[in-house]
Design a protein around this motif. Sequence first.
Motif, mmCIF file in Angstrom:
data_model
loop_
_atom_site.group_PDB
_atom_site.id
_atom_site.type_symbol
_atom_site.label_atom_id
_atom_site.label_comp_id
_atom_site.label_asym_id
_atom_site.label_seq_id
_atom_site.Cartn_x
_atom_site.Cartn_y
_atom_site.Cartn_z
ATOM 1 N N ILE A 30 2.961 2.840 -11.521
ATOM 2 C CA ILE A 30 2.832 2.158 -10.225
ATOM 3 C C ILE A 30 2.966 3.155 -9.082
ATOM 4 O O ILE A 30 2.202 3.127 -8.107
ATOM 5 C CB ILE A 30 3.889 1.044 -10.087
ATOM 6 N N ILE A 31 3.953 4.056 -9.186
ATOM 7 C CA ILE A 31 4.162 5.063 -8.139
ATOM 8 C C ILE A 31 2.955 5.988 -8.054
ATOM 9 O O ILE A 31 2.471 6.308 -6.962
ATOM 10 C CB ILE A 31 5.434 5.881 -8.425
ATOM 11 N N ALA A 32 2.460 6.419 -9.202
ATOM 12 C CA ALA A 32 1.310 7.325 -9.242
ATOM 13 C C ALA A 32 0.087 6.688 -8.573
ATOM 14 O O ALA A 32 -0.607 7.338 -7.775
ATOM 15 C CB ALA A 32 0.991 7.695 -10.688
ATOM 16 N N ILE A 33 -0.173 5.426 -8.887
ATOM 17 C CA ILE A 33 -1.316 4.718 -8.299
ATOM 18 C C ILE A 33 -1.126 4.569 -6.787
ATOM 19 O O ILE A 33 -2.071 4.754 -6.006
ATOM 20 C CB ILE A 33 -1.488 3.332 -8.953
ATOM 21 N N SER A 34 0.100 4.254 -6.366
ATOM 22 C CA SER A 34 0.402 4.073 -4.942
ATOM 23 C C SER A 34 0.148 5.359 -4.154
ATOM 24 O O SER A 34 -0.398 5.334 -3.047
ATOM 25 C CB SER A 34 1.854 3.633 -4.759
ATOM 26 N N ILE A 35 0.557 6.482 -4.732
ATOM 27 C CA ILE A 35 0.358 7.777 -4.069
ATOM 28 C C ILE A 35 -1.135 8.081 -3.946
ATOM 29 O O ILE A 35 -1.615 8.505 -2.894
ATOM 30 C CB ILE A 35 1.058 8.905 -4.859
ATOM 31 N N LYS A 36 -1.856 7.821 -5.020
ATOM 32 C CA LYS A 36 -3.294 8.129 -5.057
ATOM 33 C C LYS A 36 -4.074 7.263 -4.079
ATOM 34 O O LYS A 36 -5.045 7.734 -3.454
ATOM 35 C CB LYS A 36 -3.824 7.909 -6.487
ATOM 36 N N LEU A 37 -3.658 6.024 -3.923
ATOM 37 C CA LEU A 37 -4.390 5.107 -3.056
ATOM 38 C C LEU A 37 -4.058 5.267 -1.575
ATOM 39 O O LEU A 37 -4.839 4.837 -0.708
ATOM 40 C CB LEU A 37 -4.102 3.653 -3.477
ATOM 41 N N THR A 38 -2.910 5.859 -1.260
ATOM 42 C CA THR A 38 -2.471 5.930 0.135
ATOM 43 C C THR A 38 -2.592 7.295 0.790
ATOM 44 O O THR A 38 -2.394 7.417 2.005
ATOM 45 C CB THR A 38 -1.001 5.464 0.247
#
Length: 210
Positions: A30-38
Motif C-alpha cells: 500500500i505504501i509503495a503504491i501510494s508513493i508511486k501514485l503521488t
Amino acid sequence: MRTINLFIKRIIDFLGSLIGMIIISPVLIIIAISIKLTSKGSVFFRQKRLGENGKVFKILKFRTMVVNAEKIGDGLFVKTEKDNRITKIGKLLRATSLDELPQLWNVLIGEMSLVGPRPPVPHHPYKYEEYSEYQSKRFNMKPGMTGLTQVTVRNSVPWDERIPVDVKYVETFNVWLDIKILFKTIQKIFVRESIYTHSEKNASEKSTTI
C-alpha cells in the motif's frame, strides 16, 4: 555469555525480519503504491551508511522526498517537517517512521540488526577514521533499525551527545535489553513525537538527515 547473546540476537534478527516482512507485506505494498501514485521517482531510497566496523552499505528506505533532495535546499539535513522537499505521503511516513520498514531487508541479509546504533552517512558528521577510539566503539556492533538512542534522546541532542548512549548500548548489550528497546519503540510509534529540532542553535547537528 556475550557470544551467546550475539548468536541469539542474529536468530531474532533473521526470524523477526523475515516474519515481519511477511506479516506487513500488505502495508508495504500500500505504501509503495501510494508513493508511486503521488510523486515522480523510485519507491525506495538507497543511501550509503557506515555499518559494523566502518563497513559501508546501502540502507533502504521508502522515499519520502523529491528526487535528488540532497542536492536541493539544506542538502543532507531536514530541519523541519515543513521542508518543501518532503512529499505529502512522505510527511506521514517520516512522522510514523514507516519509511524505515524496508530496512527489514537490510536486517534479513545481515547488514543491520533490529536493535543497534543508527548508522551515519560516511562523510557526516565524521569520516570513520575521524572518530576517536571511544566513539568508534559504537561501530563494534551492527547498526539497528531502532536503538537505545531512539527510545531515549532521539534527535533532541547533538550527534556527539548521542554517541555515549550508543557506546553504553554496545558495552551493556544483552538480548533482554534488545527486547525492552523493541517494546519501547513500538510504544513510541503510537505517540506522535517530532523528529526535528525546534531550535536554530546547533541545527546542523540536531536536525534529522535524509
